[in-house]
Design an enzyme around this catalytic site. Structure first.
Site, PDB file in Angstrom:
ATOM      1  N   PHE A  34       0.811  -1.226   0.000  1.00 57.80           N
ATOM      2  CA  PHE A  34       0.000   0.000   0.000  1.00 57.80           C
ATOM      3  C   PHE A  34       0.848   1.281   0.000  1.00 57.80           C
ATOM      4  O   PHE A  34       0.308   2.377   0.080  1.00 57.80           O
ATOM      5  CB  PHE A  34      -0.967   0.000   1.184  1.00 57.80           C
ATOM      6  CG  PHE A  34      -0.315  -0.164   2.549  1.00 57.80           C
ATOM      7  CD1 PHE A  34       0.256   0.922   3.203  1.00 57.80           C
ATOM      8  CD2 PHE A  34      -0.295  -1.407   3.170  1.00 57.80           C
ATOM      9  CE1 PHE A  34       0.840   0.779   4.447  1.00 57.80           C
ATOM     10  CE2 PHE A  34       0.290  -1.569   4.426  1.00 57.80           C
ATOM     11  CZ  PHE A  34       0.869  -0.462   5.065  1.00 57.80           C
ATOM     12  N   ARG A  70      -2.073   6.865  21.099  1.00 58.08           N
ATOM     13  CA  ARG A  70      -2.401   5.661  20.314  1.00 58.08           C
ATOM     14  C   ARG A  70      -3.772   5.115  20.729  1.00 58.08           C
ATOM     15  O   ARG A  70      -4.581   4.708  19.897  1.00 58.08           O
ATOM     16  CB  ARG A  70      -1.345   4.566  20.510  1.00 58.08           C
ATOM     17  CG  ARG A  70       0.045   4.909  20.014  1.00 58.08           C
ATOM     18  CD  ARG A  70       0.221   4.833  18.539  1.00 58.08           C
ATOM     19  NE  ARG A  70       0.002   3.523  17.985  1.00 58.08           N
ATOM     20  CZ  ARG A  70       0.145   3.249  16.687  1.00 58.08           C
ATOM     21  NH1 ARG A  70       0.483   4.198  15.824  1.00 58.08           N
ATOM     22  NH2 ARG A  70      -0.083   2.034  16.234  1.00 58.08           N
ATOM     23  N   THR A  90      -5.876   0.875  13.568  1.00 62.79           N
ATOM     24  CA  THR A  90      -5.575   1.351  12.211  1.00 62.79           C
ATOM     25  C   THR A  90      -6.799   1.229  11.307  1.00 62.79           C
ATOM     26  O   THR A  90      -7.138   2.160  10.572  1.00 62.79           O
ATOM     27  CB  THR A  90      -4.414   0.519  11.609  1.00 62.79           C
ATOM     28  OG1 THR A  90      -3.325   0.514  12.536  1.00 62.79           O
ATOM     29  CG2 THR A  90      -3.980   1.080  10.275  1.00 62.79           C
ATOM     30  N   HIS A 143      -2.568  10.173  12.472  1.00 59.21           N
ATOM     31  CA  HIS A 143      -1.338   9.405  12.705  1.00 59.21           C
ATOM     32  C   HIS A 143      -0.827   9.735  14.095  1.00 59.21           C
ATOM     33  O   HIS A 143      -0.943  10.874  14.549  1.00 59.21           O
ATOM     34  CB  HIS A 143      -0.252   9.799  11.682  1.00 59.21           C
ATOM     35  CG  HIS A 143       1.113   9.300  12.076  1.00 59.21           C
ATOM     36  ND1 HIS A 143       1.565   8.045  11.742  1.00 59.21           N
ATOM     37  CD2 HIS A 143       2.105   9.872  12.826  1.00 59.21           C
ATOM     38  CE1 HIS A 143       2.782   7.870  12.262  1.00 59.21           C
ATOM     39  NE2 HIS A 143       3.128   8.962  12.918  1.00 59.21           N
ATOM     40  N   GLU A 175      10.128  11.517  14.086  1.00 56.92           N
ATOM     41  CA  GLU A 175       9.014  12.144  13.362  1.00 56.92           C
ATOM     42  C   GLU A 175       8.875  13.624  13.738  1.00 56.92           C
ATOM     43  O   GLU A 175       8.610  14.463  12.872  1.00 56.92           O
ATOM     44  CB  GLU A 175       7.723  11.381  13.664  1.00 56.92           C
ATOM     45  CG  GLU A 175       7.725   9.986  13.036  1.00 56.92           C
ATOM     46  CD  GLU A 175       6.537   9.116  13.420  1.00 56.92           C
ATOM     47  OE1 GLU A 175       6.472   7.983  12.916  1.00 56.92           O
ATOM     48  OE2 GLU A 175       5.676   9.553  14.214  1.00 56.92           O
TER      49      GLU A 175
HETATM   50  P1  IDP Z   1      -0.856   3.162  12.304  1.00 64.00           P
HETATM   51  O1  IDP Z   1      -1.066   4.474  11.562  1.00 64.00           O
HETATM   52  O2  IDP Z   1      -2.114   2.728  13.039  1.00 64.00           O
HETATM   53  O3  IDP Z   1       0.377   3.162  13.177  1.00 64.00           O
HETATM   54  P2  IDP Z   1       0.614   1.523  10.339  1.00 64.00           P
HETATM   55  O4  IDP Z   1       0.537   0.029  10.258  1.00 64.00           O
HETATM   56  O5  IDP Z   1       1.889   2.144  10.828  1.00 64.00           O
HETATM   57  O6  IDP Z   1      -0.655   2.016  11.189  1.00 64.00           O
HETATM   58  O7  IDP Z   1       0.308   2.069   8.875  1.00 64.00           O
HETATM   59  C1  IDP Z   1       0.538   3.416   8.543  1.00 64.00           C
HETATM   60  C2  IDP Z   1      -0.619   3.915   7.723  1.00 64.00           C
HETATM   61  O8  IDP Z   1      -0.650   3.205   6.486  1.00 64.00           O
HETATM   62  C3  IDP Z   1      -2.010   3.683   8.329  1.00 64.00           C
HETATM   63  O9  IDP Z   1      -2.376   4.643   9.294  1.00 64.00           O
HETATM   64  C4  IDP Z   1      -2.897   3.737   7.109  1.00 64.00           C
HETATM   65  O10 IDP Z   1      -3.119   5.093   6.682  1.00 64.00           O
HETATM   66  C5  IDP Z   1      -2.015   3.033   6.073  1.00 64.00           C
HETATM   67  N1  IDP Z   1      -2.281   1.595   5.993  1.00 64.00           N
HETATM   68  C6  IDP Z   1      -1.956   0.632   6.901  1.00 64.00           C
HETATM   69  N2  IDP Z   1      -2.357  -0.584   6.513  1.00 64.00           N
HETATM   70  C7  IDP Z   1      -2.957  -0.390   5.302  1.00 64.00           C
HETATM   71  C8  IDP Z   1      -3.580  -1.289   4.368  1.00 64.00           C
HETATM   72  O11 IDP Z   1      -3.661  -2.503   4.561  1.00 64.00           O
HETATM   73  N3  IDP Z   1      -4.091  -0.703   3.234  1.00 64.00           N
HETATM   74  C9  IDP Z   1      -4.022   0.641   2.975  1.00 64.00           C
HETATM   75  N4  IDP Z   1      -3.434   1.506   3.835  1.00 64.00           N
HETATM   76  C10 IDP Z   1      -2.913   0.994   4.972  1.00 64.00           C
END
Ligand code: IDP
Length: 140
Positions: A59, A87, A93, A117, A128
């Site tokens: 993604f 968090r 997520t 985020h 960050e």
């Molecule tokens: P988080 O933001 O909850 O920490 P992460 O796994 O770090 O989640 O992923 C970063 C960002 O990537 C997510 O907030 C979301 O916007 C996007 N994302 C995560 N998993 C997917 C997916 O399976 N499909 C599309 N976008 C995703």
């Protein structure tokens, strides 16, 4: 008791729907303080740098396109255990799995356009924050 800083983004889907104030209210109502904030419009390169940890995920291209599709609001949040508290306030997520009362349950559109985020650990918070703010811009 540890006062921590964490990094937050109100993502383009939420800024587009005029939700900055509602999300800031949830942050402040939780007891976290906003130590710095600004509205920016990321370039594709900035979004790729910010999410470099996900560069091999399927993604990645869609995510970085989305993150530079419109303005977002980057902030430094401060408080005791700010990283884990934020968090928790954000929720899972995927908004389908997010708990009641969380930002993502209330506002997120889908797993990608999930409104906010927040840093996941002290090291990532420091990296960050430094990616978007210099020390003079942060007033705790
Ligand atoms: P988080 O933001 O909850 O920490 P992460 O796994 O770090 O989640 O992923 C970063 C960002 O990537 C997510 O907030 C979301 O916007 C996007 N994302 C995560 N998993 C997917 C997916 O399976 N499909 C599309 N976008 C995703």
């Amino acid at each position: 008791m540890t006062t921590e800083r964490t990094f937050s983004i109100v993502k383009p889907d939420a800024v587009e729907r005029n939700l900055i104030g509602k999300i800031f209210a949830m942050i402040e109502d939780s007891g976290l303080r906003i130590a710095a904030t600004k509205k920016i419009h990321m370039t594709k390169a900035q979004a790729e740098g910010f999410y470099a940890v996900h560069k091999d995920r399927p993604f990645f291209n869609d995510l970085t396109d989305y993150m530079c599709s419109g303005p977002c609001v980057v902030s430094v949040l401060e408080g005791e255990n700010a990283i884990s508290r934020y968090r928790e306030l954000m929720g899972a997520t995927n908004p389908e799995n997010a708990a009641e009362g969380t930002i993502r349950k209330r506002f997120a559109k889908n797993i990608e356009a999930n409104s906010v985020h927040g840093s996941d650990a002290p090291e990532t918070a420091a990296t960050e924050i430094a990616y978007f703010f210099n020390q003079l811009e942060i007033v705790g």
